[in-house]
Design a protein around this motif. Structure first.
Motif, PDB file in Angstrom:
ATOM      1  N   LYS A 164     -47.247  11.034 -58.286  1.00 14.41           N
ATOM      2  CA  LYS A 164     -47.641  11.448 -59.606  1.00 14.41           C
ATOM      3  C   LYS A 164     -45.968  12.021 -60.177  1.00 14.41           C
ATOM      4  CE  LYS A 164     -52.069  13.126 -60.078  1.00 14.41           C
ATOM      5  NZ  LYS A 164     -52.976  14.326 -60.030  1.00 14.41           N
ATOM      6  N   GLY A 165     -45.757  11.188 -61.555  1.00 11.45           N
ATOM      7  CA  GLY A 165     -44.300  11.491 -61.983  1.00 11.45           C
ATOM      8  C   GLY A 165     -43.265  10.686 -61.453  1.00 11.45           C
ATOM      9  N   ARG A 166     -43.481   9.926 -60.579  1.00 13.57           N
ATOM     10  CA  ARG A 166     -42.658   8.715 -60.040  1.00 13.57           C
ATOM     11  C   ARG A 166     -42.915   7.115 -60.183  1.00 13.57           C
ATOM     12  NH1 ARG A 166     -41.288   8.456 -54.662  1.00 13.57           N
ATOM     13  NH2 ARG A 166     -43.361   9.497 -54.112  1.00 13.57           N
ATOM     14  N   PHE A 167     -44.195   7.026 -59.981  1.00 12.25           N
ATOM     15  CA  PHE A 167     -44.758   6.055 -60.159  1.00 12.25           C
ATOM     16  C   PHE A 167     -45.769   5.689 -61.440  1.00 12.25           C
ATOM     17  CE2 PHE A 167     -45.112   4.594 -55.305  1.00 12.25           C
ATOM     18  CZ  PHE A 167     -43.962   5.150 -55.090  1.00 12.25           C
ATOM     19  N   THR A 168     -45.736   4.447 -61.829  1.00 15.01           N
ATOM     20  CA  THR A 168     -46.423   4.044 -63.346  1.00 15.01           C
ATOM     21  C   THR A 168     -47.280   2.689 -62.920  1.00 15.01           C
ATOM     22  OG1 THR A 168     -44.973   5.439 -64.462  1.00 15.01           O
ATOM     23  CG2 THR A 168     -46.479   3.678 -65.595  1.00 15.01           C
ATOM     24  N   GLN A 207     -44.691   0.403 -61.441  1.00 14.89           N
ATOM     25  CA  GLN A 207     -43.227   0.859 -61.527  1.00 14.89           C
ATOM     26  C   GLN A 207     -42.929   1.852 -60.620  1.00 14.89           C
ATOM     27  OE1 GLN A 207     -40.578  -0.791 -63.261  1.00 14.89           O
ATOM     28  NE2 GLN A 207     -39.451   0.886 -61.869  1.00 14.89           N
ATOM     29  N   MET A 208     -42.029   1.881 -59.508  1.00 18.44           N
ATOM     30  CA  MET A 208     -41.731   3.017 -58.580  1.00 18.44           C
ATOM     31  C   MET A 208     -40.291   3.485 -58.803  1.00 18.44           C
ATOM     32  SD  MET A 208     -43.615   1.351 -55.164  1.00 18.44           S
ATOM     33  CE  MET A 208     -42.296   0.027 -55.042  1.00 18.44           C
ATOM     34  N   ASN A 209     -40.353   4.871 -59.234  1.00 25.39           N
ATOM     35  CA  ASN A 209     -38.913   5.116 -59.489  1.00 25.39           C
ATOM     36  C   ASN A 209     -38.556   6.396 -58.501  1.00 25.39           C
ATOM     37  OD1 ASN A 209     -38.412   3.584 -61.737  1.00 25.39           O
ATOM     38  ND2 ASN A 209     -39.458   5.128 -62.859  1.00 25.39           N
ATOM     39  N   SER A 210     -37.401   6.912 -58.286  1.00 21.83           N
ATOM     40  CA  SER A 210     -37.396   7.946 -57.429  1.00 21.83           C
ATOM     41  C   SER A 210     -37.673   7.773 -55.962  1.00 21.83           C
ATOM     42  CB  SER A 210     -37.632   9.366 -57.847  1.00 21.83           C
ATOM     43  OG  SER A 210     -37.097   9.487 -59.124  1.00 21.83           O
ATOM     44  N   LEU A 211     -37.609   6.509 -55.401  1.00 23.57           N
ATOM     45  CA  LEU A 211     -38.479   6.460 -54.084  1.00 23.57           C
ATOM     46  C   LEU A 211     -37.820   7.121 -52.937  1.00 23.57           C
ATOM     47  CD1 LEU A 211     -38.607   2.352 -54.670  1.00 23.57           C
ATOM     48  CD2 LEU A 211     -40.313   3.874 -54.067  1.00 23.57           C
ATOM     49  N   LYS A 212     -38.682   7.549 -51.930  1.00 20.79           N
ATOM     50  CA  LYS A 212     -38.368   8.144 -50.942  1.00 20.79           C
ATOM     51  C   LYS A 212     -38.729   7.357 -49.849  1.00 20.79           C
ATOM     52  CE  LYS A 212     -40.362  12.378 -53.477  1.00 20.79           C
ATOM     53  NZ  LYS A 212     -41.159  13.360 -53.614  1.00 20.79           N
ATOM     54  N   PRO A 213     -38.219   7.832 -48.553  1.00 20.85           N
ATOM     55  CA  PRO A 213     -38.565   7.165 -47.394  1.00 20.85           C
ATOM     56  C   PRO A 213     -39.871   7.076 -47.038  1.00 20.85           C
ATOM     57  CG  PRO A 213     -36.536   8.451 -47.000  1.00 20.85           C
ATOM     58  CD  PRO A 213     -36.693   9.136 -48.473  1.00 20.85           C
ATOM     59  N   ALA A 266     -32.976   5.341 -51.039  1.00 17.54           N
ATOM     60  CA  ALA A 266     -33.722   6.687 -51.655  1.00 17.54           C
ATOM     61  C   ALA A 266     -33.078   7.037 -53.025  1.00 17.54           C
ATOM     62  CB  ALA A 266     -33.751   7.858 -50.692  1.00 17.54           C
ATOM     63  N   GLY A 267     -34.081   7.309 -53.996  1.00 16.49           N
ATOM     64  CA  GLY A 267     -33.603   7.400 -55.250  1.00 16.49           C
ATOM     65  C   GLY A 267     -33.737   6.241 -55.947  1.00 16.49           C
ATOM     66  N   GLY A 268     -33.881   5.177 -55.431  1.00 14.29           N
ATOM     67  CA  GLY A 268     -33.927   3.777 -56.341  1.00 14.29           C
ATOM     68  C   GLY A 268     -35.431   3.630 -56.711  1.00 14.29           C
ATOM     69  N   SER A 269     -35.251   2.117 -57.346  1.00 16.12           N
ATOM     70  CA  SER A 269     -36.646   1.789 -58.093  1.00 16.12           C
ATOM     71  C   SER A 269     -36.772   0.487 -57.638  1.00 16.12           C
ATOM     72  CB  SER A 269     -36.236   1.894 -59.546  1.00 16.12           C
ATOM     73  OG  SER A 269     -35.882   3.177 -59.922  1.00 16.12           O
ATOM     74  N   LEU A 270     -38.083  -0.029 -57.742  1.00 19.67           N
ATOM     75  CA  LEU A 270     -38.648  -1.190 -57.436  1.00 19.67           C
ATOM     76  C   LEU A 270     -39.922  -1.370 -58.460  1.00 19.67           C
ATOM     77  CD1 LEU A 270     -38.929  -1.803 -53.737  1.00 19.67           C
ATOM     78  CD2 LEU A 270     -37.409  -2.830 -55.096  1.00 19.67           C
ATOM     79  N   ARG A 271     -40.172  -2.564 -58.857  1.00 19.34           N
ATOM     80  CA  ARG A 271     -41.303  -2.917 -59.767  1.00 19.34           C
ATOM     81  C   ARG A 271     -42.344  -3.878 -58.933  1.00 19.34           C
ATOM     82  NH1 ARG A 271     -42.534  -5.056 -65.804  1.00 19.34           N
ATOM     83  NH2 ARG A 271     -41.643  -6.823 -64.769  1.00 19.34           N
TER      84      ARG A 271
END
Length: 123
Positions: free
Chosen positions: A64-68, A81-87, A14-19
Motif C-alpha cells: 500500500k502506498g507504493r504499488f498501483t 506500477q511498482m515504486n519504492s521497490l524493496k528487496p 532498492a528504491g527503483g520502479s518497474l511497471r
C-alpha cells in the motif's frame, strides 16, 4: 479460451520502479475481477492487488502506498506500477483474471493465470 501474458519484470536497485503489464487475449472489460499475485520459490502465491469492474482496488498491506494497479480496457491490458521497490518485493509476479460476483484475492485464485514475470530488487 482467454490467455494472459505478463511482461515488464527485471532487475532494479532498492528504491527503483518497474511497471508490469498483463495483456489479455480477450477484452479485459468482460472480466470483472483482475489482480496481481507474487510467489517466491517453494512458497505460496501472495495476493498483491486487485481491481474490479468498477475500478475499485485493493492492496496487500505490504505494498500500500507504493504499488498501483490499473487497467486499460481499450488495450485489454492490466498494469502494476511498482515504486519504492524493496528487496522483499523480489518474486515472480503473476496476473490473474476471473468473472466473479465479488472480486477478492481468494476468488481470483480459481481464475485464469499468466505465466509470470520475474522481479528482482537488490540493495
Amino acid at each position: 479460451q482467454v490467455h494472459l501474458a505478463e511482461s515488464g519484470g527485471g532487475s532494479v536497485q532498492a528504491g527503483g520502479s518497474l511497471r508490469l503489464s498483463c495483456v489479455g487475449s480477450r477484452t479485459t472489460s468482460s472480466t470483472n475481477c483482475m489482480g496481481w499475485f507474487r510467489q517466491l520459490p517453494a512458497m505460496g502465491r501472495e495476493g498483491v492487488a486487485t481491481i474490479d469492474g468498477h475500478g475499485s482496488t485493493d492492496y496487500a498491506d505490504s505494498v500500500k502506498g507504493r504499488f498501483t494497479i490499473s487497467k486499460d480496457n481499450a488495450n485489454n491490458t492490466l498494469y502494476l506500477q511498482m515504486n519504492s521497490l524493496k528487496p522483499e518485493d523480489t518474486a515472480t509476479y503473476f496476473c490473474a483474471s476471473r468473472r466473479v460476483d465479488y472480486c477478492s484475492f481468494p476468488s481470483l485464485r480459481a481464475g485464469l493465470w499468466g505465466q509470470g514475470t520475474q522481479v528482482t530488487v537488490s540493495l
